[in-house]
Design a protein around this motif. Sequence first.
Motif, short mmCIF file in Angstrom:
data_model
loop_
_atom_site.label_atom_id
_atom_site.label_comp_id
_atom_site.label_asym_id
_atom_site.label_seq_id
_atom_site.Cartn_x
_atom_site.Cartn_y
_atom_site.Cartn_z
N PHE A 308 0.83 -1.22 0.00
CA PHE A 308 0.00 0.00 0.00
C PHE A 308 0.85 1.25 0.00
O PHE A 308 2.07 1.21 0.24
CB PHE A 308 -0.97 0.00 1.19
N TYR A 309 0.17 2.35 -0.30
CA TYR A 309 0.80 3.68 -0.25
C TYR A 309 0.20 4.46 0.90
O TYR A 309 -0.97 4.25 1.26
CB TYR A 309 0.53 4.46 -1.54
N LEU A 310 0.98 5.38 1.41
CA LEU A 310 0.45 6.29 2.43
C LEU A 310 0.48 7.69 1.84
O LEU A 310 1.54 8.18 1.43
CB LEU A 310 1.30 6.20 3.70
N THR A 311 -0.67 8.34 1.79
CA THR A 311 -0.73 9.68 1.25
C THR A 311 -1.27 10.66 2.28
O THR A 311 -2.05 10.29 3.16
CB THR A 311 -1.63 9.76 -0.01
N VAL A 312 -0.82 11.90 2.18
CA VAL A 312 -1.36 12.98 3.01
C VAL A 312 -1.83 14.07 2.05
O VAL A 312 -1.06 14.54 1.20
CB VAL A 312 -0.29 13.53 3.96
N LYS A 315 -1.00 13.48 -1.50
CA LYS A 315 0.41 13.39 -1.94
C LYS A 315 1.10 12.24 -1.22
O LYS A 315 0.89 12.03 -0.03
CB LYS A 315 1.16 14.68 -1.60
N LEU A 316 1.93 11.52 -1.99
CA LEU A 316 2.65 10.41 -1.38
C LEU A 316 3.52 10.92 -0.24
O LEU A 316 4.28 11.87 -0.40
CB LEU A 316 3.55 9.73 -2.42
N TRP A 317 3.39 10.31 0.92
CA TRP A 317 4.23 10.70 2.06
C TRP A 317 5.56 9.96 1.98
O TRP A 317 6.63 10.51 2.24
CB TRP A 317 3.50 10.35 3.36
N ALA A 350 -4.27 0.46 -0.97
CA ALA A 350 -3.53 -0.69 -1.50
C ALA A 350 -3.04 -0.38 -2.91
O ALA A 350 -3.67 0.38 -3.65
CB ALA A 350 -4.43 -1.91 -1.50
N THR A 351 -1.89 -0.94 -3.27
CA THR A 351 -1.41 -0.78 -4.65
C THR A 351 -2.22 -1.70 -5.56
O THR A 351 -2.92 -2.61 -5.11
CB THR A 351 0.08 -1.16 -4.76
N ALA A 352 -2.07 -1.47 -6.84
CA ALA A 352 -2.79 -2.29 -7.82
C ALA A 352 -2.41 -3.75 -7.69
O ALA A 352 -3.23 -4.65 -7.88
CB ALA A 352 -2.49 -1.78 -9.22
N ASN A 353 -1.16 -4.04 -7.35
CA ASN A 353 -0.67 -5.42 -7.22
C ASN A 353 -1.17 -6.11 -5.95
O ASN A 353 -1.07 -7.32 -5.85
CB ASN A 353 0.86 -5.43 -7.14
#
Length: 766
Positions: A308-312, A315-317, A350-353
């Motif tokens: 997964f990505y974490l954004t604030v 925007k990607l943190w 979550a990422t696409a993968n």
Amino acid sequence: MTAQLPWLLLFVLAAGGGVRQVRGQGAPDTTGFISIDCGLPEKSSYVDDATKLTYVSDAGFTDAGVNRNVSAEYINNPSFVSNRNRNVRSFPGATRSCYTLSSLTPGSKYLIRATFLYGNYDGLGRLPAFDLHLGVNFWTTVNVTTIDQAELTEVITVVRDDFVQVCLVNTGSGTPFISGLDLRPLGSSLYPQANTTQGLVLYTRRNFGTTDPKQVVRYPDDPYDRVWTPWNVADEWAEISTTEKVGGATISPPSAVMQTAITPRNASKNIEFTLYPVPNHVYPAPRYIGLVHFAELQRLAANATRQFYLTVNGKLWYALPIKPDYLFANTIYDKEANDPLDVYHVSINATANSTLPPIINAIEVFSAISTANIGTDGQDVSAITAIKARYQVNKNWMGDPCAPKSLAWDGLSCSYDVSGPPRITNVNISYSGLNGDISPYFAKINTIESLYGDNPNLCSNGNSCQIKKKKSNNAIYIAVPIVAFVLVGTLVLLLRLMRKKKAKSGVNPRNGNEHNMMQLENRRFTYRELEVITNNFKRVLGKGGFGSVYDGFLEDGTQVAVKLRSQSSNQGRDGNAGSLSWRQRLRIALESAQGLEYLHKACSPPFLHRDVKTSNILLNANHEAKIADFGLLKAFQHDDDTHVSTVRVVGTHGYLAPEYAAALQLTEKSDVYSFGVVLLEMITGQPPILRCPNPMNIIQWVQQRLAHGNIDNVVDIHIRGNCNVNAAWKVADIALKCTAQSPTQRPTMTDVVMQLQECLKLEEGS
Ligand SMILES: *[C@@H]1O[C@H](CO)[C@@H](O)[C@H](O)[C@H]1NC(C)=O
Ligand SMILES: *[C@@H]1O[C@H](CO)[C@@H](O)[C@H](O)[C@H]1NC(C)=O
Ligand SMILES: *[C@@H]1O[C@H](CO)[C@@H](O)[C@H](O)[C@H]1NC(C)=O
Ligand SMILES: *[C@@H]1O[C@H](CO)[C@@H](O)[C@H](O)[C@H]1NC(C)=O
Ligand SMILES: *[C@@H]1O[C@H](CO)[C@@H](O)[C@H](O)[C@H]1NC(C)=O
Ligand SMILES: *[C@@H]1O[C@H](CO)[C@@H](O)[C@H](O)[C@H]1NC(C)=O
Ligand SMILES: *[C@@H]1O[C@H](CO)[C@@H](O)[C@H](O)[C@H]1NC(C)=O
Ligand SMILES: *[C@@H]1O[C@H](CO)[C@@H](O)[C@H](O)[C@H]1NC(C)=O
């Protein structure tokens, strides 16, 4: 969604560079905790049920404030999870009140936590707001928002000294109070963003997982006793947990925290929450630092991925996708504080993968505060603290003497130089009910330029008490002997008057540099020279029936105090002085002895006066004696140094102990010897060296006469027949013991004080 946090409501994670991911293993240290229950009766303590830590009364950590219990209706309130919220210490009437936490390791990192539960302890039902300072730096504003919930604030700091002060500052919005204060040492690798100039103030520290708000993780599960409060929004998030131990880096939370996590109930949704900045008057736009902790708690099938990505705020943190390790904590954190934002929308997607929804185990958010202000010079602080204790100065003397500027102690002036700590330059202790001897600690404030004593009993001439420094850095010891005159010397009475000597004037040259001072000691001045030095006796420092003390400067700028005995006073008082009664003399002897004893025993390090003589005993109008003229005062270097070797003999001929005159062996017994000579003068009315018919010192003179068994041959003609013979014998005996050749045969000043007390009793009983 918006989360409900009981204390500092919401938090931030900001985008930007410098985000780090760490892995590793570390062993925490649990020693050195300080756990204080504020308001607990003095000397009491108890073991806390939850943590098994011993909480102690705050009496030993502060001398300010009063103990109060919260009002009865709240005592048994279930939200009072710990004992320490049942009582508080409150600080009515004080601008700044401080706790001092000591025995710390300079340069080490500590967590300091303060808790506040109002509980209507004052019956006013009014929630206060006030500031909290960490030493001389602003920490936070405490704005109490509920009557029965404990609120806490925490700071992580690297201490400069072996102590740290926590101060409550009244800002006009109610009386400051406090329920609890904890200090926990942290390993140096924890919270690398904290250093000596930057502190971290906790915004929130959350353990995702359980929905039970009571499941707080603390010591011993967290060896640093951080408080991890649970967070779950039950209709949005599902808990996942493990009973397996979760390892991790030192910087990562303990296993008990990492063992639980949350994931969206709807697997196709993101984890989302919003945090709002909490500004205060010092930090209107706070800069935040985030730490987010992840660990995989489920054993994933080979074809499964959680990423997964974490954004604030979209925007990607952290630039890379996050893929938690199984049963191992990963921490992602801001290396530096982020620029302020109005709001922080956090989203974990979550990422696409990814075949699995995102998770999060724990989060910590801090705001950065500056701890760059430094406290007053340590030596100045210890000196003024000793002076405060000595005179029990009834002023608002709390916390650091000079810093912050707005809270500097009443009566002190300080210099603020960017290149170093603030220094005390001026002490105005007028009207503070001073009494007693001049504290030798005045001599330890190296930069002191002047000291005021406008107290009518201490200085007769208003403004003239002011002493101006002419030469910088050189005035160190100059001011001090002058101070003795200003504070003590209403009347400068030379007991020598009893001998009706005709000396017109004397001078006490002083120089800040002790070496120079010694060279000056033997210099003689003509009356004409004294006129020049004192600018025609213009500035009176102190005045009394026997004459005045004038301010003056030598050719090289050295400041001096000139004692001048006026003709009229000489004649006017001479008879009176001669008729000082035996009882008065005994009192003077006792009071002087007590002064010397104080120098020898009550001070740390102890002081030697080195120039005990009758002319250095000052009397006020009530014939109360003070030992003065600390110009030759010398401190022992160490407790175990029993004597001090000096480069040259100083002191006054006739009063010098033989071992000092011969071998420069200086001990407190040298002062005892000189005091013995003073006692002999008091009994006999003779000078220390008699000229007629042949030169002879007063000790031999007394010994010879006493050998005939008649005290009357020795006693001053003015008191002969009017003194208790036993007391006179006893004083003569003490005096001769004091002047024994061998220092070891001489009594201590403590012995002398006791003996003189007995003599006075004998005299008063007769
Ligand atoms: C607070 O309550 C305790 C227990 O009832 C009592 O012993 C203590 O004296 C009270 N303290 C104050 C300051 O009222
Ligand atoms: C404390 O909080 C209340 C309510 O949030 C607010 O109105 C008040 O201005 C705050 N006081 C201070 C001193 O920050
Ligand atoms: C402390 O950290 C801040 C922010 O990273 C930095 O600007 C400052 O120079 C550091 N201070 C010290 C003494 O290392
Ligand atoms: C789960 O979330 C997706 C996307 O928001 C939504 O389309 C779906 O209806 C949700 N499912 C349930 C059971 O709520
Ligand atoms: C992973 O493999 C298991 C069988 O081992 C299978 O049941 C499951 O559907 C697979 N999942 C995915 C996301 O391919
Ligand atoms: C997750 O968020 C990032 C950043 O906003 C975005 O680039 C990405 O497309 C999102 N992924 C999913 C699967 O929505
Ligand atoms: C997704 O999987 C593909 C194929 O395994 C890989 O090339 C790609 O880097 C993955 N993307 C992320 C964001 O991990
Ligand atoms: C010293 O303090 C007193 C009272 O606090 C004040 O009246 C006086 O003006 C002060 N003197 C100086 C020189 O500041």
